[in-house]
Design a protein around this motif. Structure first.
Motif, short mmCIF file in Angstrom:
data_model
loop_
_atom_site.label_atom_id
_atom_site.label_comp_id
_atom_site.label_asym_id
_atom_site.label_seq_id
_atom_site.Cartn_x
_atom_site.Cartn_y
_atom_site.Cartn_z
N GLN A 1 51.88 -37.71 67.91
CA GLN A 1 52.00 -37.26 67.14
C GLN A 1 51.32 -36.88 66.22
OE1 GLN A 1 55.33 -38.68 64.45
NE2 GLN A 1 56.50 -39.13 65.97
N PRO A 2 50.37 -35.45 66.01
CA PRO A 2 49.21 -35.83 65.10
C PRO A 2 49.77 -36.44 63.45
CG PRO A 2 49.92 -33.96 65.12
CD PRO A 2 50.89 -34.74 66.34
N LEU A 3 48.59 -37.72 63.44
CA LEU A 3 49.12 -38.48 62.23
C LEU A 3 48.21 -38.45 60.81
CD1 LEU A 3 50.98 -41.64 64.02
CD2 LEU A 3 52.58 -39.74 63.09
N MET A 4 47.63 -37.98 61.47
CA MET A 4 45.39 -38.30 60.39
C MET A 4 45.27 -36.74 60.28
SD MET A 4 44.44 -41.52 61.53
CE MET A 4 44.24 -41.64 63.30
N LEU A 5 44.61 -36.44 59.09
CA LEU A 5 43.38 -35.66 59.08
C LEU A 5 42.17 -36.25 58.67
CD1 LEU A 5 45.79 -32.82 56.19
CD2 LEU A 5 45.60 -33.29 58.72
N ARG A 6 40.80 -35.59 59.02
CA ARG A 6 39.65 -35.81 58.81
C ARG A 6 39.03 -35.25 57.42
NH1 ARG A 6 36.45 -38.50 63.07
NH2 ARG A 6 34.63 -39.22 61.66
N LEU A 7 38.90 -35.75 56.64
CA LEU A 7 38.75 -35.61 55.16
C LEU A 7 36.92 -35.33 55.53
CD1 LEU A 7 40.28 -37.44 52.88
CD2 LEU A 7 40.35 -35.12 53.64
N GLY A 8 36.15 -34.76 54.44
CA GLY A 8 35.19 -34.01 55.05
C GLY A 8 34.55 -33.34 56.17
N HIS A 9 33.73 -32.98 56.88
CA HIS A 9 33.08 -32.17 57.35
C HIS A 9 31.61 -32.64 58.09
CE1 HIS A 9 36.29 -29.17 56.10
NE2 HIS A 9 35.22 -29.25 54.98
N ALA A 10 31.25 -33.92 58.11
CA ALA A 10 29.62 -34.58 58.67
C ALA A 10 30.01 -34.86 60.10
CB ALA A 10 29.43 -35.75 57.05
N ARG B 1 43.42 -39.31 56.65
CA ARG B 1 44.54 -39.13 55.31
C ARG B 1 45.68 -39.24 56.11
NH1 ARG B 1 47.63 -35.54 52.29
NH2 ARG B 1 46.28 -33.99 52.82
N VAL B 2 46.66 -39.76 55.89
CA VAL B 2 48.01 -40.41 55.96
C VAL B 2 48.91 -39.29 55.89
CG1 VAL B 2 50.11 -40.91 57.97
CG2 VAL B 2 47.68 -41.73 57.33
N PRO B 3 49.09 -37.97 56.21
CA PRO B 3 50.04 -37.00 55.29
C PRO B 3 51.22 -36.98 54.56
CG PRO B 3 49.08 -35.78 56.99
CD PRO B 3 48.61 -37.14 57.82
N HIS B 4 51.54 -37.37 56.07
CA HIS B 4 53.38 -37.99 56.32
C HIS B 4 53.48 -39.39 56.10
CE1 HIS B 4 53.91 -33.51 55.97
NE2 HIS B 4 53.15 -33.59 57.31
N PRO B 5 53.75 -39.93 55.76
CA PRO B 5 53.65 -41.15 55.37
C PRO B 5 55.08 -42.31 56.23
CG PRO B 5 52.44 -41.17 53.57
CD PRO B 5 53.07 -40.15 54.20
N ASP B 6 56.40 -41.33 56.23
CA ASP B 6 56.92 -41.83 56.94
C ASP B 6 57.35 -41.60 58.26
OD1 ASP B 6 56.91 -38.71 56.49
OD2 ASP B 6 58.93 -37.85 57.06
N ALA B 7 56.77 -40.92 58.96
CA ALA B 7 56.23 -40.66 60.50
C ALA B 7 55.29 -41.76 60.72
CB ALA B 7 55.66 -39.52 60.96
#
Length: 218
Positions: free
Chosen positions: A142-151, A170-176
């Motif tokens: 499962q793709p659980l995280m998003l990466r913020l920023g582009h550096a 960031r974890v967009p869906h904590p329920d998962a």
């Protein structure tokens, strides 16, 4: 499918013995230096590469690596990251799966690569490795995280790297994630700060245990 077609039309050569068919053939992989089982943070020897009690505040239960980041393994990672050799993800996933006992019910996810690198390469190597590892082990991906920023971290100083990682995931869906056992996948570990930042986000979202599995250990 694209990788399979390319392998038929233009098969890879083993970087070690020059035989045709794979970037690192099965026979030559047996000579890969085995990574020492140790706490990734203080380097104390530890069975299963478990994080020792004094270092476990990092949020990582263990950090296991298949091989050391040297020789052919290092060349493979460089070709994967900087030479567009997507086939390297198959080699990495095969070697990781062969040395990994999948925890029952665990979820595999990847450490997202910086967006600028994904655009540059045309793929996220950690994602490809994690997907293939899930297929080989029978675990759910499962793709659980998003990466913020582009550096990009490659070439950055240690201080710049640490600053870039503050709030990087960031974890967009904590329920998962709530109550889950997570296997966090990446290609290489150096200082472990990226894995720590990702683990911190997963633990904050309610993960019960976060362990990491990487291809190579610097």
């Amino acid at each position: 499918m694209l990788d399979t077609l390319l392998a038929i039309l233009a098969p890879h050569q083993c970087m070690q013995c020059n035989s045709e068919g794979s970037l690192w053939c099965t026979a030559c992989r047996t000579s890969a230096p085995v990574a020492v089982e140790r706490c990734y943070k203080c380097n104390r020897l530890a069975a299963g590469s478990r994080t020792c009690k004094g270092c476990r505040q990092s949020g990582l239960y263990s950090v296991r690596a298949v091989t050391r980041y040297e020789g052919v393994a290092k060349s493979l990672v460089w070709k994967l990251k900087f030479d567009g050799a997507r086939a390297g993800t198959t080699v990495a996933a095969d070697m990781m799966a062969s040395s990994f006992v999948p925890p029952a019910g665990a979820i595999i996810t990847h450490v997202p690569t910086a967006t600028s690198r994904v655009r540059q390469r045309g793929y996220d190597q950690a994602y490809l490795i994690a997907r293939q590892l899930a297929r080989r082990t029978g675990l759910s991906y499962q793709p659980l995280m998003l990466r913020l920023g582009h550096a990009q971290q490659h070439g950055a100083t240690r201080r710049q790297r640490l600053a870039q990682l503050q709030g990087a995931f960031r974890v967009p869906h904590p329920d998962a994630v709530l109550g889950a056992h997570i296997v966090l996948v990446d290609d290489v570990i150096t200082t472990g700060k990226t894995l720590e930042a990702a683990a911190a986000s997963l633990k904050a979202a309610g993960a019960r245990r976060v362990e990491a599995l990487v291809f190579a250990q610097a």
